[in-house]
Every structure is written in structure tokens, then in C-alpha cells.
Design an enzyme around this catalytic site. Structure first.
Site, PDB file in Angstrom:
ATOM      1  CD  GLU A   1     -23.787  -9.961 -16.347  1.00 23.58           C
ATOM      2  OE1 GLU A   1     -24.577 -10.368 -17.258  1.00 23.58           O
ATOM      3  OE2 GLU A   1     -23.773 -10.130 -15.215  1.00 23.58           O
TER       4      GLU A   1
ATOM      5  CD  GLU B   1     -23.095  -9.495 -10.524  1.00 21.06           C
ATOM      6  OE1 GLU B   1     -24.094 -10.457 -10.638  1.00 21.06           O
ATOM      7  OE2 GLU B   1     -22.382  -8.841 -11.481  1.00 21.06           O
TER       8      GLU B   1
ATOM      9  CD  GLU C   1     -24.695 -13.896 -12.469  1.00 24.83           C
ATOM     10  OE1 GLU C   1     -25.937 -13.341 -12.448  1.00 24.83           O
ATOM     11  OE2 GLU C   1     -23.617 -13.585 -12.850  1.00 24.83           O
ATOM     12  CG  ASN C   2     -27.309 -15.889  -6.260  1.00 21.71           C
ATOM     13  OD1 ASN C   2     -26.462 -15.047  -6.169  1.00 21.71           O
ATOM     14  ND2 ASN C   2     -28.611 -15.849  -6.121  1.00 21.71           N
TER      15      ASN C   2
ATOM     16  CG  HIS D   1     -28.852 -13.551 -18.957  1.00 22.44           C
ATOM     17  ND1 HIS D   1     -28.089 -12.548 -19.700  1.00 22.44           N
ATOM     18  CD2 HIS D   1     -28.261 -13.053 -17.621  1.00 22.44           C
ATOM     19  CE1 HIS D   1     -27.274 -11.941 -19.110  1.00 22.44           C
ATOM     20  NE2 HIS D   1     -27.123 -12.231 -17.863  1.00 22.44           N
ATOM     21  CD  GLU D   2     -29.920 -14.299 -14.488  1.00 20.01           C
ATOM     22  OE1 GLU D   2     -28.603 -14.296 -13.830  1.00 20.01           O
ATOM     23  OE2 GLU D   2     -30.342 -13.263 -14.879  1.00 20.01           O
TER      24      GLU D   2
END
Ligand code: 0A1
Ligand code: ZN
Length: 826
Positions: free
Chosen positions: A313, A120, A257-258, A290-291
């Protein structure tokens, strides 16, 4: 040599992709000094009759074939164009890359024990030729080959389908069942140890550098709690059987976050009592959540284009904030969020990089992972939550997933789902996404015969839809502001009320109301919204610092004294932390950093003198006994105790700090004592810093704290020391964490960075120029510290401008830095 001005990309120019990629078969062969990447793409025309254009960046193209034949093509540094293509075809490319030399840490790059990826926003094009945009979603099969001994762990998104050995090398093949945009691709080939666990029938893995397994447990706990929370609060379950977190020391941001294979900065994974502070523990909890939350808000439903970044986000920050509020104290969590918003997002929104939550243009997307997109974006989601209430908001989330699961969509699609599920008209609300700047609410109140009229004027034109939570007397409401000026009447009052306005900070605005000191003292002592109690104290402190040279009234000192007797230590610690210089500077017409610093310190010293007994008592009373635990209650006690230590330090009690430093059995107390000593010109200072380094020089994350605490020192010799540290073995300009610890901490040191002689500005420009050649993304982030230069006096302005121009004129200036500097100078 000056590079040409980078070109601007506009939201209004969005068009759907001309081609789609249904499947990608990737083969990555990692060698000693390079890697070979073979990509087989199944491509299909989506619209128009134009050529196929693939993105690439620093790729050496070795061969291309289309349906097995060599096509005619054109290539530039950043594009591979094939004019003549059928409607559906197989395209195969072979490229050579050099991950070992990749200092940008984007694409495939080397880290301490192997290789990892960061894609990203536009890093996938640094691995292979591709239509590298988030609305092109494909199914990936990935084969990784590497040295078996050096890189025993091979990972990519999805399920392991086969693997094997070839002499001293090995390989593994993965299939990801979920179509995904290229920015969620990930691959790892490294020497790592793994912590395994289970949540229900799901297998969880945390990979860390060998020898660090004892620091992986907390992140694993956080992951399990986040999974449980997302099920309970949002009804969302993990869609995978296996979930992996990999921690690496070289990483530009916090984490990524893959799909099924999150890659994290070690800072947001590794923790044990002796090395990590309470704040570190909490940050790890939040980043892991978050991820994890991104798996639904970001991965299952992703962004159509990068202008929509806040779709994932803003929403995911809102979700991790709610996780924090449900896990720790809701009020203290909110206070910390607002503090951060005001210290960084408000200035951003008032400066040269101001942009809406959904930007309309950018030169370099990497520069738009901002406080506005993330934190203000979360506020915009929170306001919808406030307007709808939890039940209707959750109905909106369900409709959003029902409509858009598996799609790449826009912020409008999100708001539409919220509106359709709730019946609440959000047409006017959408302006929050498209207009930059912090709205100002100017309020007044009239009281007559038991009736209170609240008059509200908003600065936005056309007006925003603002949820304005207030309580007047016993009457509590969320007012929906929609007009430039509005009045609201509250009846049946016995006497003139003290209105509690913008409760819980119900909108990211600047609120003005002509409160008297007595009224603020009243709110500070008695408001039943803890956030507003805190807020009243902050308003009083700000006016003392800005208008009274830091000399408080007797009443303020007494209010602070009573606060120290309050039951909630975490809250008290927040309430007695004065507003930051960065935030206060925003309220000055012309910023005088020296006066501001002196006034703020004067108030600290005065409070310390007046409340010495209470601070000492509270320091003793809040000692935490027993084994270290990062739970909210213990952390709250430590926060208050260390706040007391800071005030007592103002009275020259360095021996107390040194004693704490020597006895501390956890990093929170050690670091608080060290920070206190670092700000004092005392004999214990150097002894403590030296002992700390000796003890921790083998732990990079702890060394970062040592760098940061020196760069943040208010002592006048700080810049000279920071310059020395650049040459210290503890520093390495190639490692973002080191740069953040030393350079960013110094640039955030308001009084020292803005020194009248311009030394701070020259230092920062030197670092930006050095970083520009290595890691433009980090360089650009550092350059942002110049944002507010126009708010200072003529002398400082001239010095800052000279440094900005020096950066602008540097050789081979990256797009990243060029955008920041050209906007700052405009
Ligand atoms: N999406 C990640 C963080 C991230 C930040 C910046 C990036 O490139 C400029 C890429 C990723 C997150 O929100 O955790
Ligand atoms: Zn995110």
C-alpha cells in the site's frame, strides 16, 4: 451480553504456513436465497507435523472429503481442523453461504444488480474453507453458475476457458494462470453493461450498471493513461491480455486490485460533467491508477503477512502520487497530499490507534487499512526515493522485482533491494517502519560574518534517518539527519538568510523554526519551492487563528492580495485556503472547538472585507468558457473562482452563489455554490437544496453530495437536520457510501460534532451501534471519530467517554468496533 475481548495477533509470532495449496478448483452455484460452494484443494505439507487448519466464517459445512474419503475432523465457527493428513492430498469441501444476507460486504455479497466479492483481507474464508493468508499462493480455476437472464455477466480472475447454458441458468469457467493469494480472488455474476477499448494489444473493459455507460469513459481514459505512465516511468507492462474494472454501488472501501478483475466503488468510476466534480475526476484518475499499479506492487510481489500491508500500500500510494504529479501540477499535488496527511495521519499517529507503518500487533486487520499504512507508508517510500534519486530508486525497483517476483515478502525485503541496488546504507532508515509517532525537528539558526549555522534537534530516540531538503541562500542540499542533534554550516552569505526548510515536505515531520512574521512573508512571496511558499502562508494563517483570534496584520492581508495576482490559479486556491480546524486543533493544548471555529471564520470574514474587490475581479476573470473539461488548467481556474465565491459568501453575497448554482453547467460549480449556500443562513439556501434533490434524486452518487453538504454545514441546526436525514429516503444505512456521506461528513464537521452538549457524540454512538450489527468494518471506521476525545475540556470528555462506554457495552460488539473503542478508552 459482552463478547470476550478479541485476542491480539503479533508480528513476532509469524511462522510459515504448515501447508501450501498448489491449486484450487472452485465451483460457485448462485441460487435464489443461497449459494453452494464446492472447493477442491491440492494441498501439500510445508513444515512440521501439525494438523491441517482451514479458516472459515459464516459457512455451513455440508460435506468434506480427503482423497475421496470422509476424514475425521473438528469444526468450530471459524476453523476446520483435520488432524490426520498425508503429505500431499486432495481436499474437497461443500459449503452453503447466504450472499443475499451478507451485509458486511465481505466475501460474496449481493449488490444492486447481482453478486460480487471482496476478499481482502480475510474475506475468502467467508466463501469457502481455506488457508486464508497471503503467503499461501495457489492457481485458481473457477466455475460460476447463475440465472442467465438476471445475471448475464459472469466473471472471475483469468481467462474464460468454457461456458454453457443449462435451461434458464448459465455457467462460465475461468483459469487464472498466475498463482495468487486468496485475497486477490474475485467473482462477479450480475447484470451490467460494458465499455470496451484497447491499449496496444490489450483489451480493456469497464462494467457499469445498465444505463450508465455514458459515465464510464473517463475511467477508461484514466486506465489507458496509467498503463502508459507505468511503462514510461517504471518500465512495467501489464502481464495480461485482458483487464477488467467492475463498478458497484455497495462497497466498503474505494476499490480492490483483484488480479485482472478490479472491483470498484462507483464513486471512483462514474463521471460526467453534470454529475462529477473536478475533485471526483481527479480521484477517479488516482484510484484507477492505484489499482492498476497494484498489479506489480501487490499482485506480482505480495505481502508475507498482513503486518507487511504497507509493502504494497505505501509503495502503491507512492506510485499513484507520482502518477498524479506527472499528470497534473507536481506542487499542487504535493500540497494536497500534505494537507491530507496532516489532517488525518498526524492525529492518528498522536492518538489511541497510533501504530508504526509496519504494525507489531492488531486485534482486527480490517482496522489497519489506515492513513499510517497508506499515506505515511507512501512518505517512507518517498524518502527512500529522495535519498537515492530517481535512477537509483528505479534500479532498486528492478532488483526488487528480480528477486521477489511471484513471492510473498516483507517490508525489509523492499528496503534491502533499495539498499543493495544503490549502495546507500538504509539500516537506520528502517526505524521509520517500526516506530510510531510523528518526529519533531526543532531548528534554530545562527548568522555571523557571512556564515549561517543551522542547528537541528530531532525528537526520535534512537534517532531516525531523515532526508531534510533545505536551501540557504543559493545553496540547496538534501541533508541526511542521523543524529539526535546536528549542525550544518552555509557560507559566503551577504546577510542573514531566510532558510527554506523541509522543501517539498521531504519528510513527514513537524518542523519548528523561529521564523519571524517578516521571514514567513518573504518565503510566502519568494521561495522558489512552491510547496514552501504555500507552507509559509499556512504557518502565518495558523498563528493568526490560534494566537490572534483571527485578526491578521496589514502585511498578511497585503500578502494575500498579491497572491491573488499570481499566475497559477490552482496554487492560489490552495494558498488562500486556510488550514482546517481539525489540523489546527492538533496544535492546541486544550481544544476549544467553538473558539477555534470563531477565530478561523473571523479571519475569513476579514480577508473577504479587505479583498472584496480582488475576489470579485478574480471571480470574473477565472470563468471557464466552452465545454467542460477536467484538465488541470480548467480545474485550477474553477478552484480559484469557487474559492473567491466562498469568501464573497462571507459578506452575505448569497445571491451571487444562487445565481451560480442556477446557471452552472457542471457539478464543480453547482456544488461549490451549494456548499457556499449551505453554510449561510439565507433565503436561497433551502430553495437550492430542494432544487438540487429534485433534479438528482435518481443519481445515488449525486444524492451523496447532497447529504454530505448538509452534514458539513457550519450552521447550528446541522445535527438536527442530519438526524432528520437518517429517515429520508435518500439515506440507507446499509450502503457505505450513504454512511460516509452523512455520518462521516458530520463527524468531520469539527465545530458541530464537538458540540458542548454532547449531542454530536450521542448521535455518532447511535450510528456506530446500529452499524455494528450490519457492517462492523464501516462501524469501526465511524468509531474512529472519537479518537481525539481526550484533548477536549472536562465536560466534553465526560460526555464522549459516556458514549464510548455505551458502545463498549452494546450487545454483540464486533471485534472491529471493540478494538477501536477499547483502545480509545484505555
Ligand atoms: N487494497 C485496496 C483497498 C482495501 C481496503 C480495505 C480492505 O479491507 C479492510 C480491503 C481492501 C486498495 O488499496 O485499493
Ligand atoms: Zn492499495
Amino acid at each position: 451480553m459482552r463478547e470476550p475481548q478479541p485476542k491480539t495477533i503479533h508480528l513476532k509470532d509469524y511462522t510459515p504456513p504448515a501447508f501450501r495449496v498448489d491449486a484450487v478448483d472452485l465451483d460457485v452455484d448462485i441460487r435464489e436465497d443461497h449459494a453452494l460452494v464446492r472447493a477442491k484443494l491440492q494441498v501439500r505439507r510445508n513444515s512440521g507435523s501439525g494438523p491441517l487448519v482451514l479458516n472459515g466464517d459464516e459457512l455451513r459445512l455440508l460435506s468434506v472429503s480427503l482423497n475421496g474419503r470422509r476424514p475425521g475432523y473438528e469444526r468450530t465457527a471459524e476453523a476446520l481442523t483435520i488432524a490426520d493428513v498425508p503429505d500431499a492430498f486432495t481436499l474437497e469441501t461443500l459449503s452453503r453461504i447466504e450472499p443475499q444476507k451478507n451485509t458486511k460486504l465481505e466475501g460474496l455479497y449481493a449488490t444492486k444488480n447481482g453478486f460480487v466479492t471482496q476478499c481482502e483481507a480475510e474475506g475468502f474464508r467467508r466463501i469457502t474453507w481455506f488457508i486464508d493468508r497471503p503467503d499461501v499462493m495457489a492457481r485458481y480455476t473457477t466455475t460460476v453458475h447463475a440465472d442467465r437472464k438476471k445475471y448475464p455477466v459472469l466473471l472471475s480472475n483469468g481467462n474464460l476457458v468454457s461456458s454453457g447454458d443449462e435451461n434458464e441458468r448459465h455457467w462460465a469457467r475461468f483459469e487464472d494462470p498466475f498463482p495468487k493469494p486468496s485475497y486477490l480472488f474475485a467473482l462477479v455474476a450480475a447484470n451490467l453493461e460494458v465499455l470496451k477499448d484497447k491499449y496496444k494489444d490489450k483489451s480493456l473493459f469497464v462494467y457499469v450498471e445498465p444505463g450508465k455507460l455514458d459515465q464510464a469513459g473517463w475511467a477508461m481514459d484514466c486506465l489507458k493513461r496509467a498503463m502508459q505512465w507505468d511503462e514510461r516511468r517504471f518500465g512495467l507492462e501489464l502481464d495480461l491480455d485482458e483487464y477488467r474494472i467492475v463498478a458497484v454501488g455497495d462497497f466498503n472501501s474505494g476499490a480492490m486490485e483483484n488480479k485482472g478483475l478490479n472491483i470498484f466503488n462507483t464513486k471512483y468510476v462514474l463521471a460526467r460533467a453534470e454529475t462529477a466534480t473536478d475533485t471526483d475526476y481527479m480521484n477517479i484518475d488516482r484510484v484507477v491508477a492505484h489499482e492498476y499499479c497494484h498489479n506489480w506492487t501487490g499482485n506480482r510481489v505480495t505481502c508475507r503477512d498482513w503486518f507487511q500491508l504497507s509493502l504494497k500500500e505505501g509503495l502503491t500510494v507512492f506510485r499513484d502520487q507520482e502518477y498524479g504529479a506527472d499528470t497534473y501540477s507536481r506542487a499542487v499535488t504535493r500540497i494536497q497530499e500534505v494537507r491530507a496527511l496532516r489532517a488525518a495521519q498526524f492525529p492518528e499517529d498522536a492518538g489511541p490507534m497510533a501504530h508504526p507503518v509496519r504494525p507489531q500487533s492488531y486485534m482486527e486487520i480490517r482496522n489497519f487499512y489506515t492513513m499510517t499504512v497508506y499515506e505515511k507508508g507512501a512518505e517512507v517510500v518517498r524518502m527512500q526515493h529522495t535519498l537515492l534519486g530517481e535512477d537509483r530508486f528505479q534500479a532498486g525497483m528492478r532488483l526488487y522485482f528480480k528477486r521477489h517476483d511471484g513471492q510473498a515478502v516483507t517490508c525489509d525485503d523492499f528496503v534491502q533491494a533499495m539498499q543493495d541496488a544503490s549502495g546507500v546504507d538504509l539500516a537506520q532508515f528502517r526505524r521509520w517502519y517500526d516506530v510510531a509517532g510523528t518526529p519533531v525537528l526543532d531548528c534554530t539558526g545562527d548568522y555571523k560574518n557571512g556564515k549561517f549555522t543551522l542547528n537541528v534537534k530531532q525528537s526520535m530516540n534512537p534517532p531516525f534517518h531523515i532526508p531534510f531538503a533545505v536551501k540557504v541562500g543559493a545553496d540547496e542540499r538534501v541533508l541526511s539527519l542521523k543524529k539526535p542533534e546536528e549542525s550544518f554550516v552555509f557560507e559566503n552569505l551577504q546577510s542573514k538568510p531566510v532558510p527554506s526548510l523541509l522543501r517539498r515536505f521531504s519528510a513527514p515531520v513537524i518542523l519548528n523554526y523561529p521564523y519571524t512574521e517578516d521571514e514567513l512573508l518573504h518565503l510566502m512571496a519568494r521561495d522558489d519551492d512552491a510547496f514552501n511558499r504555500w507552507e509559509a502562508g499556512q504557518r502565518l494563517a495558523a498563528s493568526i487563528i490560534l494566537e490572534k483570534n483571527g485578526a491578521p496584520s496589514r502585511a498578511f492581508v497585503e500578502a494575500a492580495r498579491s497572491l491573488l495576482a499570481d499566475r497559477d490559479p490552482a496554487f492560489v486556491a490552495e494558498a488562500l485556503t486556510l488550514p482546517s480546524e481539525t489540523f489546527l486543533a492538533e496544535q492546541m493544548k486544550l481544544v476549544d472547538p467553538d473558539r477555534l471555529h470563531a477565530s478561523r471564520n473571523a479571519l475569513r470574514v476579514l480577508l473577504a472585507k479587505e479583498l472584496k474587490e480582488e475576489f470579485s475581479r478574480s471571480y470574473k476573470a477565472n470563468q471557464v468558457s466552452g465545454a467542460y473539461s477536467p484538465d488541470a488548467a480548467s480545474a485550477g481556474k474553477r478552484a480559484l473562482r469557487n474559492l473567491c465565491l466562498g469568501y464573497l459568501g462571507e459578506l452575505g453575497m448569497s445571491a451571487l452563489a444562487y445565481e451560480q448554482f442556477r446557471r452552472a453547467d457542471n457539478m464543480t460549480d453547482a456544488m461549490a455554490a451549494l456548499a457556499c449556500l449551505a453554510n449561510l443562513d439565507c433565503p436561497e439556501r433551502q430553495a437550492a437544496l430542494d432544487a438540487f434533490y429534485e433534479k438528482w434524486k435518481g443519481e445515488p452518487l449525486v444524492v451523496d453530495k447532497w447529504l454530505a453538504v448538509q452534514a458539513a454545514s457550519r450552521l447550528p441546526g446541522t445535527l438536527a437536520r442530519v438526524r432528520e436525514l437518517l429517515a429520508h429516503p435518500a439515506f440507507d444505512i446499509k450502503v457505505p457510501n450513504k454512511v460516509y456521506a452523512l455520518v462521516r461528513s458530520f463527524a468531520a464537521n469539527h465545530v458541530r460534532f464537538h458540540a458542548a452538549d454532547g449531542g454530536g457524540y450521542a448521535f455518532l454512538a447511535d450510528q456506530v451501534i446500529a452499524l455494528n450489527a450490519l457492517n462492523p468494518q464501516v462501524a469501526a471506521r465511524m468509531a474512529r471519530s472519537f479518537d481525539r476525545w481526550k484533548r477536549f475540556d472536562e465536560q466534553r470528555k465526560a460526555l464522549a467517554k459516556r458514549e464510548l462506554e455505551r458502545i463498549r457495552d452494546a450487545d454483540r460488539l464486533s471485534k472491529d468496533v471493540a478494538e477501536i473503542v477499547s483502545k480509545a478508552l484505555a
